[in-house]
Design a protein around this motif. Sequence first.
Motif, PDB file in Angstrom:
ATOM      1  N   VAL C 201       0.835  -1.197   0.000  1.00 21.21           N
ATOM      2  CA  VAL C 201       0.000   0.000   0.000  1.00 21.21           C
ATOM      3  C   VAL C 201       0.875   1.254   0.000  1.00 21.21           C
ATOM      4  CG1 VAL C 201      -0.270   0.211   2.505  1.00 21.21           C
ATOM      5  CG2 VAL C 201      -2.082   1.004   1.006  1.00 21.21           C
ATOM      6  N   PHE C 202       2.119   1.136   0.518  1.00 17.13           N
ATOM      7  CA  PHE C 202       3.031   2.278   0.492  1.00 17.13           C
ATOM      8  C   PHE C 202       3.707   2.422  -0.865  1.00 17.13           C
ATOM      9  CE2 PHE C 202       3.065   0.932   5.015  1.00 17.13           C
ATOM     10  CZ  PHE C 202       2.347   2.011   5.491  1.00 17.13           C
ATOM     11  N   MET C 203       3.852   1.294  -1.558  1.00 18.38           N
ATOM     12  CA  MET C 203       4.495   1.359  -2.876  1.00 18.38           C
ATOM     13  C   MET C 203       3.481   1.725  -3.951  1.00 18.38           C
ATOM     14  SD  MET C 203       7.072  -1.785  -3.066  1.00 18.38           S
ATOM     15  CE  MET C 203       7.888  -2.500  -1.679  1.00 18.38           C
ATOM     16  N   ALA C 204       2.242   1.363  -3.754  1.00 18.72           N
ATOM     17  CA  ALA C 204       1.237   1.584  -4.800  1.00 18.72           C
ATOM     18  C   ALA C 204      -0.083   2.031  -4.189  1.00 18.72           C
ATOM     19  CB  ALA C 204       1.036   0.310  -5.607  1.00 18.72           C
ATOM     20  N   PRO C 205      -0.097   3.229  -3.561  1.00 17.80           N
ATOM     21  CA  PRO C 205      -1.350   3.679  -2.931  1.00 17.80           C
ATOM     22  C   PRO C 205      -2.485   3.875  -3.932  1.00 17.80           C
ATOM     23  CG  PRO C 205       0.320   5.405  -2.880  1.00 17.80           C
ATOM     24  CD  PRO C 205       1.011   4.172  -3.334  1.00 17.80           C
ATOM     25  N   ILE C 206      -2.129   4.316  -5.149  1.00 18.71           N
ATOM     26  CA  ILE C 206      -3.199   4.562  -6.121  1.00 18.71           C
ATOM     27  C   ILE C 206      -3.833   3.246  -6.560  1.00 18.71           C
ATOM     28  CG2 ILE C 206      -3.679   5.432  -8.432  1.00 18.71           C
ATOM     29  CD1 ILE C 206      -1.906   7.713  -7.920  1.00 18.71           C
ATOM     30  N   VAL C 328      -2.860   4.550 -16.627  1.00 19.53           N
ATOM     31  CA  VAL C 328      -1.700   5.419 -16.385  1.00 19.53           C
ATOM     32  C   VAL C 328      -0.903   4.904 -15.190  1.00 19.53           C
ATOM     33  CG1 VAL C 328      -1.020   7.724 -15.631  1.00 19.53           C
ATOM     34  CG2 VAL C 328      -2.699   7.460 -17.442  1.00 19.53           C
ATOM     35  N   ASN C 329      -1.618   4.519 -14.149  1.00 21.28           N
ATOM     36  CA  ASN C 329      -0.964   4.045 -12.935  1.00 21.28           C
ATOM     37  C   ASN C 329      -0.129   2.799 -13.220  1.00 21.28           C
ATOM     38  OD1 ASN C 329      -0.497   3.881 -10.083  1.00 21.28           O
ATOM     39  ND2 ASN C 329      -1.932   2.175 -10.080  1.00 21.28           N
ATOM     40  N   LEU C 330      -0.690   1.907 -14.033  1.00 20.13           N
ATOM     41  CA  LEU C 330       0.034   0.688 -14.397  1.00 20.13           C
ATOM     42  C   LEU C 330       1.334   1.040 -15.124  1.00 20.13           C
ATOM     43  CD1 LEU C 330      -0.180  -2.436 -14.614  1.00 20.13           C
ATOM     44  CD2 LEU C 330      -1.186  -2.078 -16.849  1.00 20.13           C
ATOM     45  N   LEU C 331       1.223   1.970 -16.086  1.00 18.64           N
ATOM     46  CA  LEU C 331       2.412   2.312 -16.870  1.00 18.64           C
ATOM     47  C   LEU C 331       3.439   3.055 -16.021  1.00 18.64           C
ATOM     48  CD1 LEU C 331       0.786   3.275 -20.263  1.00 18.64           C
ATOM     49  CD2 LEU C 331       2.066   1.219 -19.691  1.00 18.64           C
ATOM     50  N   VAL C 332       2.963   3.949 -15.149  1.00 14.57           N
ATOM     51  CA  VAL C 332       3.898   4.689 -14.297  1.00 14.57           C
ATOM     52  C   VAL C 332       4.656   3.712 -13.395  1.00 14.57           C
ATOM     53  CG1 VAL C 332       4.015   6.259 -12.324  1.00 14.57           C
ATOM     54  CG2 VAL C 332       2.682   6.885 -14.330  1.00 14.57           C
ATOM     55  N   THR C 333       3.922   2.767 -12.789  1.00 16.47           N
ATOM     56  CA  THR C 333       4.586   1.801 -11.917  1.00 16.47           C
ATOM     57  C   THR C 333       5.597   0.970 -12.701  1.00 16.47           C
ATOM     58  OG1 THR C 333       2.479   1.673 -10.772  1.00 16.47           O
ATOM     59  CG2 THR C 333       4.136   0.061 -10.163  1.00 16.47           C
ATOM     60  N   ALA C 334       5.196   0.547 -13.905  1.00 13.14           N
ATOM     61  CA  ALA C 334       6.107  -0.262 -14.722  1.00 13.14           C
ATOM     62  C   ALA C 334       7.373   0.523 -15.032  1.00 13.14           C
ATOM     63  CB  ALA C 334       5.402  -0.679 -16.008  1.00 13.14           C
ATOM     64  N   PHE C 335       7.198   1.811 -15.384  1.00 14.09           N
ATOM     65  CA  PHE C 335       8.345   2.652 -15.718  1.00 14.09           C
ATOM     66  C   PHE C 335       9.257   2.819 -14.501  1.00 14.09           C
ATOM     67  CE2 PHE C 335      10.275   6.898 -16.070  1.00 14.09           C
ATOM     68  CZ  PHE C 335      10.979   6.712 -17.241  1.00 14.09           C
ATOM     69  N   LEU C 336       8.642   3.127 -13.347  1.00 11.91           N
ATOM     70  CA  LEU C 336       9.440   3.358 -12.147  1.00 11.91           C
ATOM     71  C   LEU C 336      10.200   2.101 -11.739  1.00 11.91           C
ATOM     72  CD1 LEU C 336       7.111   5.610 -10.005  1.00 11.91           C
ATOM     73  CD2 LEU C 336       9.207   6.249 -11.192  1.00 11.91           C
ATOM     74  N   LEU C 337       9.585   0.944 -11.940  1.00 10.80           N
ATOM     75  CA  LEU C 337      10.272  -0.295 -11.576  1.00 10.80           C
ATOM     76  C   LEU C 337      11.535  -0.481 -12.410  1.00 10.80           C
ATOM     77  CD1 LEU C 337       7.449  -2.895 -10.914  1.00 10.80           C
ATOM     78  CD2 LEU C 337       9.112  -1.998  -9.323  1.00 10.80           C
ATOM     79  N   GLN C 338      11.455  -0.106 -13.697  1.00  8.73           N
ATOM     80  CA  GLN C 338      12.652  -0.206 -14.530  1.00  8.73           C
ATOM     81  C   GLN C 338      13.709   0.810 -14.076  1.00  8.73           C
ATOM     82  OE1 GLN C 338      13.433  -2.501 -16.408  1.00  8.73           O
ATOM     83  NE2 GLN C 338      11.543  -3.486 -17.043  1.00  8.73           N
ATOM     84  N   VAL C 339      13.231   2.018 -13.730  1.00  2.80           N
ATOM     85  CA  VAL C 339      14.163   3.038 -13.248  1.00  2.80           C
ATOM     86  C   VAL C 339      14.857   2.551 -11.979  1.00  2.80           C
ATOM     87  CG1 VAL C 339      14.303   5.345 -12.234  1.00  2.80           C
ATOM     88  CG2 VAL C 339      12.942   4.975 -14.290  1.00  2.80           C
ATOM     89  N   THR C 360      10.687   2.111  -2.213  1.00  4.41           N
ATOM     90  CA  THR C 360       9.358   2.546  -1.790  1.00  4.41           C
ATOM     91  C   THR C 360       9.213   4.045  -1.960  1.00  4.41           C
ATOM     92  OG1 THR C 360       9.403   0.785  -0.166  1.00  4.41           O
ATOM     93  CG2 THR C 360       7.704   2.449   0.097  1.00  4.41           C
ATOM     94  N   LEU C 361      10.285   4.787  -1.602  1.00  3.54           N
ATOM     95  CA  LEU C 361      10.239   6.238  -1.741  1.00  3.54           C
ATOM     96  C   LEU C 361      10.035   6.632  -3.194  1.00  3.54           C
ATOM     97  CD1 LEU C 361      12.870   7.711   0.725  1.00  3.54           C
ATOM     98  CD2 LEU C 361      10.391   8.006   0.716  1.00  3.54           C
ATOM     99  N   VAL C 362      10.788   5.989  -4.102  1.00  2.31           N
ATOM    100  CA  VAL C 362      10.655   6.314  -5.528  1.00  2.31           C
ATOM    101  C   VAL C 362       9.217   6.084  -5.984  1.00  2.31           C
ATOM    102  CG1 VAL C 362      11.362   5.661  -7.846  1.00  2.31           C
ATOM    103  CG2 VAL C 362      13.067   5.819  -6.033  1.00  2.31           C
ATOM    104  N   LEU C 363       8.670   4.905  -5.630  1.00  2.00           N
ATOM    105  CA  LEU C 363       7.310   4.572  -6.065  1.00  2.00           C
ATOM    106  C   LEU C 363       6.283   5.509  -5.435  1.00  2.00           C
ATOM    107  CD1 LEU C 363       7.610   0.700  -5.973  1.00  2.00           C
ATOM    108  CD2 LEU C 363       7.036   2.063  -7.972  1.00  2.00           C
ATOM    109  N   LEU C 364       6.513   5.843  -4.162  1.00  2.00           N
ATOM    110  CA  LEU C 364       5.565   6.703  -3.453  1.00  2.00           C
ATOM    111  C   LEU C 364       5.546   8.093  -4.064  1.00  2.00           C
ATOM    112  CD1 LEU C 364       3.652   6.481  -1.046  1.00  2.00           C
ATOM    113  CD2 LEU C 364       5.436   7.406   0.394  1.00  2.00           C
ATOM    114  N   VAL C 365       6.743   8.633  -4.337  1.00  2.00           N
ATOM    115  CA  VAL C 365       6.809   9.961  -4.948  1.00  2.00           C
ATOM    116  C   VAL C 365       6.150   9.919  -6.324  1.00  2.00           C
ATOM    117  CG1 VAL C 365       8.381  11.669  -5.925  1.00  2.00           C
ATOM    118  CG2 VAL C 365       8.821  10.725  -3.654  1.00  2.00           C
TER     119      VAL C 365
END
Lengths: 120, 176, 403
Positions: C201-206, C328-339, C360-365
């Motif tokens: 829930v902290f990594m993917a609140p949306i 959008v949320n799916l794509l943002v998470t996928a992108f951040l995971l690669q980053v 977690t901080l990266v995903l949360l931001v």
Amino acid sequence: MNVLNQWAFIGVFFLLAPLLPALPIVLGGVFAPRKPNAIKQATYECGVETVGDTWVQFKVQYYVYGLIFLVFDVEMVLLFPWAMAYRDLDFFAFGAGFLFVFLLTDALFYALGKDALKWD
Amino acid sequence: MVIGGITPEAFAFGLFTILTLGGALGVALNRNLVRGAVWLIVSLFGMAGLFVLLSAPFLAAVQVLVYIGAIGILITFAVMLTRSMTNLRERFTNQWWMSAIVAGLFFLFLLLGVVAPVWGSLSPDQAPAIVGTTEQLGVSFVDGNQFVLPFEVVSLLLTAAIIGAIVIARHQEEEE
Amino acid sequence: MDCINNLSLCLRHSGVDAGLAEFVSIFLGVVLVATFPLLVTILLIWVERKFAARIQDRIGPNRVGPFGLLQPLADVVKLLTKENITPTGADRPIYNLAPPFMVAAVLLIWAVIPLSPIHYGVDLEIGALYFVAVASIGTLSVLMAGWASNNKYALLGAFRVVALLISYEVPLALALIVPVMLANSMSMVGITEAQWGMWFVFMAPIAAFLFFIGSQAETGRAPFDLIEAESELTAGFNTEYSGMKFAMFFAGEFMHVFTNGVLMAVLFTGGWIGPFVGELPLIGLVWLMAKASVWYIIALWVRNTLPRLRIDQVMLFNWQFLVPLSIVNLLVTAFLLQVIKMAGLTPADPGNFVQNIPQTLVLLVGNLVEFGGVLIMLRNRGRRERIADAAKGLSAPVHAVGD
């Protein structure tokens, strides 16, 4: 525990799951009174007598929702294995997934633009 | 694990075959379209079971999700769009001899084209064990050397389907 | 599942045929897993009624037993003695099949839910997909009930509800992909265990937010309770049901709400993970139920305080807002995971809390930025609509609001 046994569990579950709620219904059949009469069994429309046929023709709108849901369903199904393997994949995989989703989002915006998803 | 000389796999196979064929018969012989749709769902469910036995649990889930969950509903919606077909009392006439002949011919083609070439060359021992393969599937979807092109083409096809559906539906609404 | 294997082993040692032993242990396992939610449901009826009463400034059931705790039993006895009325012209086989299938669709979800580190039905490799697939059976039974009742209101209600349910299944499943991606596993056990270090829930609140809204809609409760828009549709698809069959629809609904709480707990707040789980695995069940209850209470709170939306609003909210946001949320998470992977922030030990903090901080931001973008878009849209309304003379110009 081998994989087939897991599915045996699911199989037994599928057989049993409708039976458990059916049990109280059958029990209710035993205890409940049964005094049917024509008025009691008439279709309930707030006391007004039913006019015409129940099975009316529905508008095409529902079919459009059904079709769009089907398309997104297929999309989701294909994305699940992608997501499952995702952490082992590279940026190329992100690109492939992005393109896949992007094309479908296009279709969604086309549908929204044409007001096809508007309820009226 | 053997009960009464029948392995559970054989028992499950028998059950799912009966569901699949029985459901299909129900579709063919039922004169009410909505009941036909319910029988179709039974048949599709049997197919999902067969997929599990063929060590393709992912396909089984897809079968339930897409075919039972989405197409089952879509067919019911489609039936409701055609006036009077849904009525329990009304029966539609089905020229079922014609359909039976056509379906039989198709089945024959399938037997000749798909089953005949591999007939006899497979023995039960060669059947692979049921193992988890979904992750490999995911990898192969986005592997440049495997199925990445079909993966994207599917997306394009689905997009075309949505646009087609909307165009047809709007056309129909304008006619009304 | 270990328990099932042990039982099977124990039976075999006592001289029972191996196949039979396995079958008996699987059967008992199923009975155990399936009756648990049913028993919980009996208690939920009381919780639900009491909670709704408190929110509405009433006392609620307080006559039968202490605090009215035995009220559900009284309800059951009453329902058992109610007559089952089948309307004339109903399609009897389908009419009778629909209620048990409604409950079964929810019960089946429990097969893959990990109750504690060692207690679960099965650990299916495709657990998450199994949940989505099984949930769609519930939609079918609504359609069956509505069609078989031979009642215009029931049919109309069923059609509306099915349109609603299939629509909200899209953001629900798209949000479900996010925890699958984070855990690198579709199995519910795998998803739970991946949260040792950090809850999702902290990594993917949306994603959690989308899943919560989607599941609330799937139960057909306020603000999405078009299922029983009393003023428009009598009682919706279950208008013609009475007695125990009617009760089954409601048992299914109560159970569904709690099951959604359990799913939220498993997918986003770590399931059975908590202190002392290593020493005493059964305490995992307590943690799971505690977390599920929190989500459950939130769902009840939403249900009892928000008014019902119109169907066109509900549909538009889904297709114009939730579905695009979930994509959008799916794509943002996928992108951040690669980053995260490129930056080398992936924790070496996923079970370590401290090592999990950077990713977690990266995903949360990322999620917060996404949320901010959504807010700005909504604000602009709202302003455009107000200006358009004012231009049409529908309402007085509203310079003061939002400017």
